[in-house]
Design a protein around this motif. Structure first.
Motif, mmCIF file in Angstrom:
data_model
loop_
_atom_site.group_PDB
_atom_site.id
_atom_site.type_symbol
_atom_site.label_atom_id
_atom_site.label_comp_id
_atom_site.label_asym_id
_atom_site.label_seq_id
_atom_site.Cartn_x
_atom_site.Cartn_y
_atom_site.Cartn_z
ATOM 1 N N CYS A 24 -0.482 -11.561 1.468
ATOM 2 C CA CYS A 24 -0.943 -10.346 0.801
ATOM 3 C C CYS A 24 -1.256 -10.649 -0.662
ATOM 4 C CB CYS A 24 0.119 -9.263 0.903
ATOM 5 S SG CYS A 24 -0.332 -7.741 0.062
ATOM 6 N N LYS A 26 -1.458 -8.517 -3.061
ATOM 7 C CA LYS A 26 -0.725 -7.609 -3.952
ATOM 8 C C LYS A 26 0.737 -7.998 -4.106
ATOM 9 C CE LYS A 26 -1.256 -3.178 -3.976
ATOM 10 N NZ LYS A 26 -1.337 -1.784 -3.484
ATOM 11 N N CYS A 27 1.431 -8.285 -2.967
ATOM 12 C CA CYS A 27 2.877 -8.510 -3.056
ATOM 13 C C CYS A 27 3.306 -9.906 -2.591
ATOM 14 C CB CYS A 27 3.625 -7.446 -2.260
ATOM 15 S SG CYS A 27 3.401 -7.541 -0.483
ATOM 16 N N MET A 31 0.876 -11.016 6.148
ATOM 17 C CA MET A 31 0.078 -9.902 6.648
ATOM 18 C C MET A 31 -0.063 -10.053 8.157
ATOM 19 S SD MET A 31 -2.872 -9.656 3.756
ATOM 20 C CE MET A 31 -3.485 -8.059 4.231
ATOM 21 N N ARG A 40 -8.381 -5.528 11.448
ATOM 22 C CA ARG A 40 -7.981 -5.529 10.043
ATOM 23 C C ARG A 40 -6.714 -6.354 9.833
ATOM 24 N NH1 ARG A 40 -5.978 -1.668 12.906
ATOM 25 N NH2 ARG A 40 -3.981 -0.747 12.468
ATOM 26 N N HIS A 42 -3.179 -6.234 7.720
ATOM 27 C CA HIS A 42 -2.355 -5.183 7.138
ATOM 28 C C HIS A 42 -1.042 -5.766 6.631
ATOM 29 C CE1 HIS A 42 0.574 -1.822 7.309
ATOM 30 N NE2 HIS A 42 -0.425 -1.210 6.691
ATOM 31 N N CYS A 43 -0.654 -5.354 5.419
ATOM 32 C CA CYS A 43 0.634 -5.750 4.862
ATOM 33 C C CYS A 43 1.632 -4.633 5.136
ATOM 34 C CB CYS A 43 0.517 -5.991 3.359
ATOM 35 S SG CYS A 43 2.103 -6.409 2.602
ATOM 36 N N CYS A 46 3.649 -3.464 1.388
ATOM 37 C CA CYS A 46 3.027 -2.630 0.351
ATOM 38 C C CYS A 46 1.910 -1.741 0.882
ATOM 39 C CB CYS A 46 2.507 -3.493 -0.782
ATOM 40 S SG CYS A 46 1.099 -4.518 -0.358
ATOM 41 N N TYR A 48 -1.181 -2.707 1.850
ATOM 42 C CA TYR A 48 -2.522 -3.224 1.576
ATOM 43 C C TYR A 48 -3.242 -3.484 2.890
ATOM 44 C CZ TYR A 48 -6.156 -6.383 -0.095
ATOM 45 O OH TYR A 48 -7.359 -6.992 -0.363
ATOM 46 N N VAL A 49 -4.523 -3.089 2.975
ATOM 47 C CA VAL A 49 -5.325 -3.279 4.183
ATOM 48 C C VAL A 49 -6.603 -4.002 3.806
ATOM 49 C CG1 VAL A 49 -6.575 -2.164 6.062
ATOM 50 C CG2 VAL A 49 -4.431 -1.189 5.246
ATOM 51 N N GLU A 50 -6.961 -5.016 4.598
ATOM 52 C CA GLU A 50 -8.202 -5.755 4.405
ATOM 53 C C GLU A 50 -8.934 -5.746 5.741
ATOM 54 O OE1 GLU A 50 -7.761 -9.385 2.110
ATOM 55 O OE2 GLU A 50 -9.061 -10.361 3.573
#
Length: 54
Positions: A24, A26-27, A31, A40, A42-43, A46, A48-50
Motif C-alpha cells: 500500500c 499510503k500505509c 494489499m 481492484r 484493496h488495503c 487504511c 486505499y483502493v487501486e
C-alpha cells in the motif's frame, strides 16, 4: 501451509525473497486483489483502493 508462505515467494537459485502482493502506498501494509465486482487492489488497513486497468 503456514501463512507467511502465502505472502512471500522465494527464488532458491538466487536466494531472493519477494512479496507476492502489492504494498500500500499510503500505509505500507499488504494489499489484497479482488476480482468482483470490479478488479481492484484493496488495503484492509487504511482502505486505499487501486483499480486494475482493463
Amino acid at each position: 501451509m503456514p501463512y507467511v508462505h502465502k505472502l512471500y515467494e522465494v527464488d532458491y537459485k538466487s536466494g531472493a525473497i519477494k512479496r507476492k502482493n502489492k504494498t500500500c502506498p499510503k500505509c505500507g501494509s499488504f494489499m489484497a486483489f479482488h476480482q468482483k465486482p470490479v478488479a481492484r487492489w484493496h488495503c484492509g488497513r487504511c482502505g486505499y483502493v487501486e483499480y486494475a486497468p482493463k
